[in-house]
Design a protein around this motif. Structure first.
Motif, PDB file in Angstrom:
ATOM      1  N   PHE A 218      33.717  34.776  37.751  1.00  0.00           N
ATOM      2  CA  PHE A 218      32.704  35.386  36.890  1.00  0.00           C
ATOM      3  C   PHE A 218      33.108  35.272  35.422  1.00  0.00           C
ATOM      4  O   PHE A 218      32.315  34.870  34.573  1.00  0.00           O
ATOM      5  CB  PHE A 218      32.511  36.854  37.270  1.00  0.00           C
ATOM      6  CG  PHE A 218      31.441  37.533  36.447  1.00  0.00           C
ATOM      7  CD1 PHE A 218      30.114  37.487  36.848  1.00  0.00           C
ATOM      8  CD2 PHE A 218      31.758  38.186  35.257  1.00  0.00           C
ATOM      9  CE1 PHE A 218      29.119  38.086  36.074  1.00  0.00           C
ATOM     10  CE2 PHE A 218      30.772  38.781  34.480  1.00  0.00           C
ATOM     11  CZ  PHE A 218      29.456  38.733  34.898  1.00  0.00           C
ATOM     12  N   THR A 351      26.737  44.608  38.994  1.00  0.00           N
ATOM     13  CA  THR A 351      26.515  43.976  40.299  1.00  0.00           C
ATOM     14  C   THR A 351      25.867  44.925  41.299  1.00  0.00           C
ATOM     15  O   THR A 351      25.306  44.475  42.293  1.00  0.00           O
ATOM     16  CB  THR A 351      27.852  43.490  40.892  1.00  0.00           C
ATOM     17  OG1 THR A 351      28.787  44.582  40.859  1.00  0.00           O
ATOM     18  CG2 THR A 351      28.398  42.301  40.118  1.00  0.00           C
ATOM     19  N   HIS A 352      25.977  46.228  41.064  1.00  0.00           N
ATOM     20  CA  HIS A 352      25.485  47.182  42.056  1.00  0.00           C
ATOM     21  C   HIS A 352      24.754  48.349  41.380  1.00  0.00           C
ATOM     22  O   HIS A 352      25.311  48.965  40.466  1.00  0.00           O
ATOM     23  CB  HIS A 352      26.647  47.751  42.882  1.00  0.00           C
ATOM     24  CG  HIS A 352      27.294  46.759  43.800  1.00  0.00           C
ATOM     25  ND1 HIS A 352      28.059  45.717  43.340  1.00  0.00           N
ATOM     26  CD2 HIS A 352      27.268  46.646  45.164  1.00  0.00           C
ATOM     27  CE1 HIS A 352      28.492  45.007  44.373  1.00  0.00           C
ATOM     28  NE2 HIS A 352      28.035  45.542  45.482  1.00  0.00           N
ATOM     29  N   ASN A 372      32.090  41.833  46.350  1.00  0.00           N
ATOM     30  CA  ASN A 372      32.214  41.182  45.035  1.00  0.00           C
ATOM     31  C   ASN A 372      31.771  42.086  43.884  1.00  0.00           C
ATOM     32  O   ASN A 372      31.096  41.646  42.953  1.00  0.00           O
ATOM     33  CB  ASN A 372      31.426  39.875  45.000  1.00  0.00           C
ATOM     34  CG  ASN A 372      32.105  38.806  45.852  1.00  0.00           C
ATOM     35  OD1 ASN A 372      33.255  38.963  46.272  1.00  0.00           O
ATOM     36  ND2 ASN A 372      31.411  37.715  46.087  1.00  0.00           N
ATOM     37  N   CYS A 373      32.155  43.332  43.974  1.00  0.00           N
ATOM     38  CA  CYS A 373      31.713  44.309  42.970  1.00  0.00           C
ATOM     39  C   CYS A 373      32.446  44.109  41.644  1.00  0.00           C
ATOM     40  O   CYS A 373      33.674  44.014  41.601  1.00  0.00           O
ATOM     41  CB  CYS A 373      31.967  45.726  43.496  1.00  0.00           C
ATOM     42  SG  CYS A 373      31.439  47.001  42.353  1.00  0.00           S
TER      43      CYS A 373
END
Lengths: 385, 159
Positions: A218, A351-352, A372-373
């Motif tokens: 990322f 991401t969440h 994949n947080c």
């Protein structure tokens, strides 16, 4: 109201009958929370590593919301304003606030002089309930909160309460000069923002270390930098020397703090047994990787006692060490403009989105880096946006 | 150096905040004469102190505002009061606070039980998320924990 409730190390729950916060001071405001992040530094509380974290506290120092009620002396906000609330609680009048050291305010934290007031961050920083709740009391409402500019996305706004300013501040404290090689230890949200911000100061090369491949992937794309997995490198310090003509980096940034991995000795004495105030692996690597006469910038959070760091090397190498909690208010106008101009895109790291009612799962996902947080945001049921 | 970029046009905003004066070896303090007179500023109004607030002995008073989330209580509160007799640089301050935190956890469980609430440890630890995203790892940890517990029980039961 609904609020997160700390019950002990790695035990939290949602309470649905938490009393509503009240105006306790003429400069207080009550804010209805619309977004609240879980921060990497919340994990120090979650893991029970911060002294004077009392059962029943509500965490959360990264939040935005709508002003629902104001105290009699609040003149700069009105009911209905949507506000960014910096994580620092600052009076704006003491000698430290006068110098824009809002994170060092002397009128917000009775429990310790070595830390200012912070929302939802134990009694070590004032004993305030935080924003992982439907409503929160915001002291000194004339000083900290900023009305969210028209058109700004709430996910961008909530990251301006801490993550973006802290990453930027890490780069700023590095005193980066054009062409400098900058190393960031940690590819969490703050490390990602520090890497991104380093370019704004004219860095010539930006390198990030972490152990999570998905975070390295990322940050490579988001911050357009080099990124390496220290698990695949026998000694990150030697690696750094080899890749900088054996001199080291001009600026090293510790964006990890007490939860660092990478050294068994630091992990056992820091994170596991609390014999020191967290694992200081990132700081150890930073001091040893920086060039002679270079700068080490620390934004990673450590506990209040002591840490094992190679201070002798810092002295012998003539290293300047700078560290502080970010004074968010000082940086907000500039960073809001960077977001509006498209220079920074904070919400891309989220991401969440997790309902506040599922806060325990949110902490577990973030703490264990599940799914994949990178950055989780809690949304209270009363948010309405 | 390897991979050193020369053209930064692909990085939006490169160098826009470059500041040659931001050199940390320069003095950074901006203190005026009055700042050297100590605790001299006009303090904000005092929040009413109607709960017990422990304050550092390194300051003369309670700050103008303070949090009210959890006043000291029970045995953990007694330990916290003891801790606040010592300065912030002292282990006699911090170590009792860590101990008080652990005692507080036990008091919290007892308090829950007293109110008829049985803590749901599985949910409080967010194991639902672990089950959803890391089932294999969770099952492995549970198997190891079960095996170790069984081994300890067997060892303790041996004559």
């Amino acid at each position: 109201m609904i609020a997160m409730n700390y019950r002990g190390p790695q035990r939290i729950r949602v309470d649905r009958d938490t009393p509503m916060p009240e105006i306790l001071h003429p400069q207080d405001a009550i804010v209805r929370v619309t977004r609240a992040c879980i921060c990497g530094s919340d994990l120090h509380l979650y893991n029970g590593n911060v002294p004077d974290t009392r059962v029943g506290e509500t965490f959360g120092h990264e939040f935005i919301g709508v002003v629902e009620e104001i105290g009699s002396d609040v003149t700069k906000l009105k009911v209905g304003d949507q506000v960014i609330v910096p994580f620092n609680i600052a009076c704006g009048e003491c000698t430290f606030c006068e110098q824009e050291l809002y994170s060092c305010c002397h009128e917000a934290n009775p429990q310790a002089t070595a830390a200012g007031g912070i929302f939802g961050y134990s009694h070590m920083t004032g004993g305030y309930n935080g924003g992982q709740a439907e409503y929160v009391r915001v002291p000194y409402a004339n000083v900290g909160p900023m009305v969210i500019p028209e058109g700004m996305h709430p996910d961008d706004a909530v990251l301006l309460t801490d993550v973006v300013p802290t990453g930027y501040h890490a780069a700023e404290m590095g005193g980066i000069q054009k062409g400098d090689t900058v190393v960031v230890f940690g590819a969490g949200p703050v490390g990602i923002m520090a890497a991104k911000s380093a370019w704004l100061f004219g860095a010539g090369r930006v390198i990030v270390f972490d152990k999570e491949e998905y975070r390295l992937d990322f940050v490579r794309k988001y911050a357009q930098c080099e990124a390496y997995n220290f698990l695949s490198i026998s000694d990150p310090v030697v690696f750094m020397k080899k890749t900088t003509d054996s001199l080291g980096a001009d600026v090293c940034i510790d964006a990890v703090g007490a939860e660092a991995s990478g050294s068994k000795l630091q992990t056992v004495t820091g994170r596991k047994t609390l014999m020191q105030a967290g694992s200081a692996t990132a700081l150890q690597w930073a001091i040893n990787s920086v060039k002679k006469g270079g700068v080490v910038s620390i934004v990673g959070v450590y506990g209040p006692t002591v840490n094992m760091v190679p201070i002798g090397n810092a002295v012998n190498k003539g290293v300047t060490i700078r560290g502080s909690q970010t004074s968010v208010k000082r940086l907000l106008p500039k960073l809001v403009k960077h977001v509006q101009d498209g220079i920074l895109d904070p919400k891309a790291i989220i991401t969440h989105h997790i309902p506040l009612e599922e806060v325990a799962d949110g902490y577990r996902i973030f703490a264990d880096k599940l799914d994949n947080c990178i950055k989780p945001v809690l949304v209270p049921p009363s948010a309405n946006i | 150096m390897e991979n050193k970029a020369k053209d930064y046009s692909h990085i939006k905003g490169w160098g826009i905040d470059a500041d040659p004066k931001n050199d940390p070896t320069y003095p950074m303090r901006k203190r005026e004469n009055e700042d050297h007179e100590g605790y001299s500023w006009d303090r904000p109004p005092q929040q009413p102190v109607d709960i017990e607030v422990l304050h550092s002995i390194e300051r003369p008073n309670v700050t103008a505002v303070f949090g009210t989330s959890r006043p000291p209580r029970g045995l953990s509160g007694k330990i916290r009061r003891f801790a606040f007799r010592y300065g912030e640089g002292s282990f006699a301050h911090w170590l009792p606070l860590v101990m008080a935190d652990r005692v507080d956890v036990v008091e919290g469980i007892l308090d829950d039980l007293r109110k008829g609430h049985l803590p749901n440890i599985w949910a409080e630890r967010g194991m639902g998320a672990e089950w959803k995203y890391n089932r294999k790892g969770l099952l492995q940890r549970m198997a190891v924990t079960t095996a170790l517990t069984a081994a300890v029980i067997v060892l303790l039961k041996r004559d």
